[in-house]
Design an enzyme around this catalytic site. Structure first.
Site, short mmCIF file in Angstrom:
data_model
loop_
_atom_site.label_atom_id
_atom_site.label_comp_id
_atom_site.label_asym_id
_atom_site.label_seq_id
_atom_site.Cartn_x
_atom_site.Cartn_y
_atom_site.Cartn_z
N GLY A 31 0.81 -1.22 0.00
CA GLY A 31 0.00 0.00 0.00
C GLY A 31 0.83 1.26 0.00
O GLY A 31 2.03 1.22 -0.30
N HIS A 37 4.25 1.49 -8.02
CA HIS A 37 3.28 0.40 -7.91
C HIS A 37 2.37 0.37 -9.15
O HIS A 37 2.03 -0.70 -9.65
CB HIS A 37 2.39 0.59 -6.68
CG HIS A 37 3.11 0.57 -5.37
ND1 HIS A 37 3.28 1.69 -4.60
CD2 HIS A 37 3.70 -0.44 -4.68
CE1 HIS A 37 3.93 1.37 -3.49
NE2 HIS A 37 4.20 0.08 -3.51
N ASP A 150 13.34 -3.51 -5.50
CA ASP A 150 13.68 -4.48 -4.46
C ASP A 150 14.32 -5.69 -5.13
O ASP A 150 13.71 -6.76 -5.25
CB ASP A 150 12.41 -4.87 -3.68
CG ASP A 150 11.80 -3.67 -2.98
OD1 ASP A 150 12.26 -3.34 -1.88
OD2 ASP A 150 10.90 -3.03 -3.55
P1 AMP Z 1 5.99 -2.38 -1.48
O1 AMP Z 1 4.60 -1.84 -1.40
O2 AMP Z 1 7.03 -1.40 -1.09
O3 AMP Z 1 6.14 -3.72 -0.84
O4 AMP Z 1 6.23 -2.63 -3.03
C1 AMP Z 1 5.35 -3.44 -3.77
C2 AMP Z 1 5.98 -3.73 -5.10
O5 AMP Z 1 6.21 -2.50 -5.80
C3 AMP Z 1 7.34 -4.42 -4.99
O6 AMP Z 1 7.44 -5.41 -6.01
C4 AMP Z 1 8.30 -3.29 -5.19
O7 AMP Z 1 9.55 -3.70 -5.73
C5 AMP Z 1 7.55 -2.45 -6.22
N1 AMP Z 1 8.05 -1.07 -6.22
C6 AMP Z 1 8.21 -0.25 -5.15
N2 AMP Z 1 8.75 0.93 -5.54
C7 AMP Z 1 8.95 0.84 -6.88
C8 AMP Z 1 9.49 1.73 -7.86
N3 AMP Z 1 9.94 2.95 -7.56
N4 AMP Z 1 9.53 1.30 -9.15
C9 AMP Z 1 9.08 0.06 -9.48
N5 AMP Z 1 8.57 -0.82 -8.60
C10 AMP Z 1 8.50 -0.44 -7.32
#
Ligand code: AMP
Length: 281
Positions: A31, A37, A150
């Protein structure tokens, strides 16, 4: 877009689509959604007829003293963004639904999860692998989409899917950045205006390291030295960790003779930011 919060409702919605022969994509998130995202959702829409987004701040992947409690949460705003982005189903379960009483399984992906962030954040990738395995089991997607931001998480999920023979294609989307290079992150919301101004120095340092490699430097130690010097040009940034590893195995390299991942974590005040670049080979 429908929102469900129970595993049963999720399964029902997804199996109805599957019976109609739809391909299904899953985008796991915690979220506080941003354009990074939404780039994953976009990729998912291109890969499948129906897109499921999960939104779950997973307690198992936060260590003691990390930001689980203060992690930003805004379900309504997130649902609106996902509706606009064309997601079909939002799965936003409470903790007791993801980990019901009696839940006893921990997924540990040895090797790729044990160095780098895995060594510095004990239990983090077990938490990630466990929640991703459960989400993949609940949705049984044809495709699951993750972000390059990540990078080690991507390596862990790919190893998990391959080792368990899961019939899912793992897709990785390039990191989405602000115009000054800062990688989008839900944690950027913690930054003060001054910290926000200093933050792009992390990406600039990664670029400086990539550049010396492009100019012919093959020794990892030299490339890392350039990275460290570049970080030092911004006094607000405190280098927490940097690794130069094989892009697939996540093992340290001494000579850059194959694709490598340069991944770093810095602290800006109380906030910890990560970023990475892949180059070489
Ligand atoms: P998180 O909500 O931080 O767990 O991220 C959810 C997904 O979004 C994960 O696969 C992250 O690697 C991806 N994500 C987060 N930030 C970015 C970004 N700046 N560019 C691309 N994907 C992202």
């Amino acid at each position: 877009m429908k929102t469900v919060s129970t595993a049963a409702d999720l399964r029902n919605a997804v199996s109805a689509w599957r019976e109609k022969g739809q391909r299904i994509a899953l985008v796991p998130t915690m979220g506080a959604l941003h354009a990074g995202h939404l780039a994953l959702v976009d990729q998912a829409r291109r890969a499948a007829g129906k897109v499921v987004v999960s939104l779950f701040v997973n307690p198992k992947q936060f260590g003691p003293g990390e930001d689980f409690e203060r992690y930003p949460r805004d379900l309504e705003a997130d649902a609106e963004k996902l509706r606009e982005a064309g997601a079909d189903l939002l799965f936003a379960p409470p903790v007791a639904e993801m980990y019901p009483p009696g839940f006893a399984t921990t997924v540990h992906v040895a090797g790729v999860s044990e160095g780098m962030e895995g060594a510095r954040r004990p239990g983090h990738f077990d938490g990630v692998a466990t929640v991703v395995a459960r989400l993949l089991g609940l949705v049984l997607p044809d495709v699951a989409v993750f972000g390059q931001k990540d990078a080690q998480q991507c390596a862990v999920v790919m190893r998990l899917a391959a080792d368990l023979g899961l019939p899912v294609e793992i897709r990785v989307v390039p990191t989405v950045r602000e115009s000054d290079g800062l990688a989008l992150s839900s944690r950027n919301a913690y930054l003060t205006p001054e910290e926000r101004k200093a933050a792009p120095a992390l990406f600039r340092a990664l670029l400086a390291a990539q550049l010396v490699h492009e100019l012919g430097e093959r020794k990892a130690a030299k490339v890392l030295k350039v990275f460290r010097l570049a970080i030092e040009t911004e006094p607000r940034l405190v280098l927490d960790a940097v690794d130069l590893v094989d892009a697939v195995t996540m093992r340290p390299v001494e000579t850059i003779d194959r694709p490598v991942l340069l991944a770093a974590a810095v602290k800006l005040g109380r906030t910890r930011l990560i970023d990475n670049l892949v180059f070489g080979g």
